[in-house]
Design a protein around this motif. Structure first.
Motif, PDB file in Angstrom:
ATOM      1  N   UNK A  61       0.837  -1.195   0.000  1.00  0.00           N
ATOM      2  CA  UNK A  61       0.000   0.000   0.000  1.00  0.00           C
ATOM      3  C   UNK A  61       0.878   1.254   0.000  1.00  0.00           C
ATOM      4  N   UNK A  62       2.022   1.167   0.657  1.00  0.00           N
ATOM      5  CA  UNK A  62       2.936   2.300   0.763  1.00  0.00           C
ATOM      6  C   UNK A  62       3.730   2.455  -0.533  1.00  0.00           C
ATOM      7  N   UNK A  63       3.718   3.657  -1.128  1.00  0.00           N
ATOM      8  CA  UNK A  63       4.415   3.833  -2.410  1.00  0.00           C
ATOM      9  C   UNK A  63       5.920   3.588  -2.319  1.00  0.00           C
ATOM     10  N   UNK A  64       6.549   4.014  -1.238  1.00  0.00           N
ATOM     11  CA  UNK A  64       7.992   3.809  -1.111  1.00  0.00           C
ATOM     12  C   UNK A  64       8.322   2.321  -1.078  1.00  0.00           C
ATOM     13  N   UNK A  65       7.531   1.543  -0.349  1.00  0.00           N
ATOM     14  CA  UNK A  65       7.748   0.095  -0.297  1.00  0.00           C
ATOM     15  C   UNK A  65       7.596  -0.525  -1.688  1.00  0.00           C
TER      16      UNK A  65
ATOM     17  N   UNK B 207      12.375  -1.616  -7.777  1.00  0.00           N
ATOM     18  CA  UNK B 207      13.732  -1.219  -8.168  1.00  0.00           C
ATOM     19  C   UNK B 207      14.744  -2.310  -7.830  1.00  0.00           C
ATOM     20  N   UNK B 208      14.527  -3.004  -6.723  1.00  0.00           N
ATOM     21  CA  UNK B 208      15.464  -4.054  -6.332  1.00  0.00           C
ATOM     22  C   UNK B 208      15.257  -5.351  -7.111  1.00  0.00           C
ATOM     23  N   UNK B 209      14.139  -5.468  -7.825  1.00  0.00           N
ATOM     24  CA  UNK B 209      13.883  -6.715  -8.551  1.00  0.00           C
ATOM     25  C   UNK B 209      13.964  -6.589 -10.074  1.00  0.00           C
ATOM     26  N   UNK B 210      13.976  -5.355 -10.589  1.00  0.00           N
ATOM     27  CA  UNK B 210      14.054  -5.175 -12.039  1.00  0.00           C
ATOM     28  C   UNK B 210      14.691  -3.829 -12.352  1.00  0.00           C
ATOM     29  N   UNK B 211      15.260  -3.687 -13.545  1.00  0.00           N
ATOM     30  CA  UNK B 211      15.926  -2.427 -13.879  1.00  0.00           C
ATOM     31  C   UNK B 211      14.920  -1.288 -14.101  1.00  0.00           C
ATOM     32  N   UNK B 212      15.267  -0.119 -13.565  1.00  0.00           N
ATOM     33  CA  UNK B 212      14.436   1.081 -13.704  1.00  0.00           C
ATOM     34  C   UNK B 212      15.365   2.253 -13.994  1.00  0.00           C
ATOM     35  N   UNK B 213      15.006   3.063 -14.994  1.00  0.00           N
ATOM     36  CA  UNK B 213      15.818   4.221 -15.365  1.00  0.00           C
ATOM     37  C   UNK B 213      15.196   5.551 -14.954  1.00  0.00           C
TER      38      UNK B 213
END
Length: 145
Positions: free
Chosen positions: A90-94, A100-106
Motif C-alpha cells: 500500500x505504501x508507495x515507497x515500499x 527497483x530491487x527486482x528489475x531495472x528502472x531508469x
C-alpha cells in the motif's frame, strides 16, 4: 557507434483507472522515444492490514481487473505495450523499492497526490526517492491537505 537502449520507466499510481493527466504524461514521455513503461498500482486496501489479510487480496484483485480493462488506454498513449500490475504493498515507497530491487528502472513517474506537511518537511516521496539517483516526474503535483 553506441547503440541507444530502451529506457525503463516505472509509473506508480494509487488508482487502477489511469487519470487523463497520467495518460497525457505517458503520451508526452513516449513521444521522446526509446521508452518502455512498467505501471505499479498501489494496493487499495487499508495500510494497517497485514499483508496476508483477505481484504488486501480482495482489493488487489478488484484493482487488477480495473487495471486490465484500462491497459489499452495506456498502451495507446505509450504507443507500445505497457506492463502493469497491482502491488501487494500500500505504501508507495515500499512498492517502488521492491520494484527497483527486482528489475531495472531508469526513471520514475509518480501519479500519487502529495501532502502539504510532508512537502514542507521534505519528506515527500520525490525527496525520499533522491537516494536512487533516478529522474522523477510527478504527474498532477498539486498537494492535498
Amino acid at each position: 557507434m553506441l547503440e541507444e537502449r530502451t529506457l525503463r520507466i516505472l509509473v506508480v499510481s494509487d488508482h487502477a483507472e489511469p487519470t487523463p493527466e497520467l495518460r497525457e504524461a505517458i503520451r508526452h514521455r513516449a513521444a521522446a522515444g526509446g521508452v518502455q513503461f512498467r505501471l505499479i498500482v498501489l494496493n487499495p486496501a487499508r495500510a494497517e492490514l497485514h499483508l496476508l489479510h483477505p481484504e488486501r487480496h480482495d482489493k488487489a484483485t478488484e484493482a487488477e481487473q480495473t487495471l486490465r480493462a484500462a491497459l489499452p488506454q495506456l498502451e495507446q498513449a505509450a504507443g507500445a505495450p505497457v506492463i502493469g500490475s497491482v502491488s501487494v504493498r500500500h505504501d508507495p515507497m515500499d512498492a517502488i523499492e521492491e520494484t527497483i530491487y527486482s528489475e531495472p528502472v531508469d526513471e520514475i513517474m509518480l501519479a500519487i497526490p502529495a501532502h502539504h506537511v510532508s512537502t514542507w518537511l521534505h519528506q515527500d516521496l520525490p525527496h525520499r526517492l533522491r537516494h536512487f539517483d533516478l529522474p522523477v516526474t510527478v504527474v498532477g503535483a498539486a498537494p492535498t491537505d
